[in-house]
Design a protein around this motif. Structure first.
Motif, short mmCIF file in Angstrom:
data_model
loop_
_atom_site.label_atom_id
_atom_site.label_comp_id
_atom_site.label_asym_id
_atom_site.label_seq_id
_atom_site.Cartn_x
_atom_site.Cartn_y
_atom_site.Cartn_z
N HIS A 270 -8.45 3.67 -8.10
CA HIS A 270 -7.82 2.41 -7.67
C HIS A 270 -7.90 2.27 -6.14
O HIS A 270 -6.89 2.39 -5.45
N PRO A 271 -9.10 2.01 -5.62
CA PRO A 271 -9.27 1.90 -4.16
C PRO A 271 -8.45 0.78 -3.52
O PRO A 271 -8.02 0.91 -2.38
N SER A 272 -8.23 -0.30 -4.25
CA SER A 272 -7.45 -1.42 -3.70
C SER A 272 -5.99 -0.98 -3.50
O SER A 272 -5.37 -1.30 -2.48
N LEU A 273 -5.43 -0.28 -4.47
CA LEU A 273 -4.07 0.24 -4.33
C LEU A 273 -4.00 1.24 -3.18
O LEU A 273 -3.05 1.22 -2.39
N ALA A 274 -5.01 2.09 -3.07
CA ALA A 274 -5.05 3.07 -1.98
C ALA A 274 -5.04 2.37 -0.63
O ALA A 274 -4.36 2.81 0.31
N ALA A 275 -5.79 1.29 -0.51
CA ALA A 275 -5.86 0.55 0.76
C ALA A 275 -4.49 -0.03 1.12
O ALA A 275 -4.08 -0.02 2.29
N GLN A 276 -3.77 -0.55 0.12
CA GLN A 276 -2.44 -1.09 0.38
C GLN A 276 -1.46 0.02 0.81
O GLN A 276 -0.64 -0.18 1.71
N VAL B 170 5.06 -3.84 0.26
CA VAL B 170 5.66 -3.05 -0.82
C VAL B 170 5.66 -3.84 -2.12
O VAL B 170 5.37 -3.29 -3.20
N GLU B 171 5.98 -5.12 -2.04
CA GLU B 171 5.93 -5.95 -3.24
C GLU B 171 4.51 -5.98 -3.82
O GLU B 171 4.33 -5.96 -5.04
N GLY B 172 3.51 -6.03 -2.93
CA GLY B 172 2.12 -6.03 -3.38
C GLY B 172 1.75 -4.73 -4.08
O GLY B 172 1.05 -4.74 -5.10
N ILE B 173 2.22 -3.61 -3.55
CA ILE B 173 1.94 -2.30 -4.17
C ILE B 173 2.55 -2.24 -5.56
O ILE B 173 1.89 -1.85 -6.53
N ARG B 174 3.80 -2.64 -5.67
CA ARG B 174 4.48 -2.56 -6.98
C ARG B 174 3.94 -3.60 -7.95
O ARG B 174 3.90 -3.37 -9.16
#
Length: 481
Positions: free
Chosen positions: A309-315, A435-439
């Protein structure tokens, strides 16, 4: 959900708390993985061999205020951890100082102080409140802004420079010009946005009864007895007997007694999500679990998920951290401080390498010793110290400024220097949305993952414990039918 196999990543106070709440809510099986050989994370207490004083390289006190404070006191109460209250009348609660314009300045500690002109301010502080009243509504609504910008806009530049900026140094070792106003003053920010002024919003909320926070659902019956005692006796803060590290140790002991496996020196190297849950790649094994609760720093969590999940890692990687130097010092005399108090902070506008100095021996009895903790670096670490300062260089700088600011001419009898790398996350502008974006990502992709701790919901002890509780309680029981 009693059959749910859960892994908690991180054995700091948030990870241990997550384990505690998972055990309480769902039972076993449950394993906590900690990469270091000890629990507690950045909470670390060092007792001197004759036990006449202690050094804290991390936090040393906890505030008993609000919902989060009540939650921690409930935990302390249930673990039967012996604590040391500091009442609001205590000198460490009343006296807080800043070092500015070449002198040690006492901050106002009563309403009367608002009407005096006290250095480093050039006018009475009530004028800052007047400034807020006459400034009126903001020309445009903001989602977020820096806490410096907010303070300067509402209360004036002096408040931003000499009150808000040093406070941010003390809380997160950060630059108020970058830190989100929602980090520390979200309720005041929202009042300003809604009512056109901070003071107007505070007064309206108070008279309309909106200032009370609802704790329904957090506590099963009534508020914790310790919290009621703290309110009645007017505690300003409290410590733990034999140092704050006794709290994570008590948590680990409790978990062990209830068959929770706490594996030390066990680093998780990657996570792989699949239809059955998660596979944890450890050094010597691959462990399947149904759910992971991570209390790891965001940058460490990013490394675990980046392949899948590279997008999650970037966030996750977008949450910055700072390095802090902590220098503990002990002197044989208890008569060295000319002014007693909790300590002092240094406004960044002074352009000094210090963030502040804590007077540990004023907060707690230290048997005839003067014990100080000097904090340096933070957001400005590289600017002042470069890449690899030696412990001697850092100690010399700390001793120099203790001599200059506190007029303590002798060298400390005993000292300890800690460089805490990437220890405090920085809630820069837009943090709440990040943080909202990550969750939201975790929820959208239905990942069996929860994230809690200092990276997300507040950097204080109360914040990370409550963060763990809320993330655990958000988990839905699995039907066994």
């Amino acid at each position: 959900m009693a059959s749910l196999s859960t892994a908690v990543l991180g054995g700091g106070i948030s990870g241990l708390s997550a384990g505690y709440y998972l055990l309480r809510q769902f039972g076993k099986p449950l394993t906590i993985y900690e990469s270091s050989p000890r629990v507690g994370g950045w909470i670390r207490t060092e007792k001197h061999r004759d036990r006449s004083f202690i050094f804290e390289s991390g936090p040393r006190t906890i505030r008993p205020k609000g919902l989060a404070g009540a939650n921690t006191l409930e935990l302390v109460e249930q673990l039967k951890v012996p604590i040391k209250p500091i009442l609001s009348s205590h000198v460490a609660a009343r006296n807080r100082m800043i070092y500015a314009k070449g002198e040690l300045c006492m901050l106002p500690n009563s309403p009367k102080g608002l009407f005096s002109t006290l250095p480093p301010f050039t006018q009475p502080l009530y004028k800052a409140l007047w400034h807020d009243l006459i400034t009126g509504s903001t020309p445009a609504k903001h989602d977020d802004e820096s806490i410096y910008s907010f303070a300067e806009r509402r209360f004036g530049k002096e408040i931003a420079d000499y009150a808000i900026s040093p406070m941010i140094c003390g809380i997160c070792a950060g630059d108020a010009r970058e830190i989100s106003v929602r980090f520390l003053m979200e309720s005041l920010f929202e009042k300003e946005q809604k009512y056109g002024g901070v003071l107007k919003g505070v007064l309206y909320s108070r008279f309309s009864g909106g200032a009370k926070k609802d704790s329904a659902g957090l506590f099963a019956q009534s508020q914790p007895a310790l919290y009621s005692q703290a309110c009645q006796e007017k505690w300003a803060m409290y410590g733990v007997e034999d140092g704050l590290e006794q709290l994570p140790r008590a948590l680990r002991k409790y978990l062990g007694e209830h068959d929770v496996n706490v594996q030390l020196s066990t680093e998780c190297r990657s996570l792989s999500f699949n239809n059955n849950g998660v596979r944890l790649q450890l050094r010597d094994a691959e462990v399947p679990v149904e759910h992971v609760v991570s209390s790891l720093p965001a940058y460490k969590m990013a490394q675990l998920v980046k392949t899948q999940h590279p997008s999650l890692a970037a966030q996750l990687q977008a949450i910055p951290y700072v390095d802090v130097v902590v220098v503990n010092m002990q002197y044989d005399s208890d008569e060295l401080l000319q002014r007693e108090g909790f300590g002092l902070l240094v406004p960044p506008v002074e352009k000094l390498p210090l963030l502040g100095i804590i007077f540990d021996s004023c907060c707690f009895e230290m048997a005839g010793n003067t014990v100080l903790t000097v904090m340096m670096g933070g957001h400005w670490f590289n600017q002042w110290f470069g890449n690899r300062p030696t412990q001697k260089q850092l100690l010399d700088i700390a001793v120099e400024y203790v001599r200059k600011i506190l007029d303590i001419k002798e060298a400390p009898k005993f000292s300890r220097v800690h460089t805490l790398h990437q220890c405090i996350p920085q809630y820069t502008v837009g943090h709440k949305q990040r943080v909202e974006g990550i969750r939201r990502y975790i929820k959208t992709y239905k990942l069996p993952l929860s994230v809690c701790g200092a990276a997300y919901d507040g950097v204080g002890i109360n914040d990370v414990i409550l963060s763990a509780r809320r993330q655990v309680e958000a988990l839905q029981p699995v039907s066994t039918a």
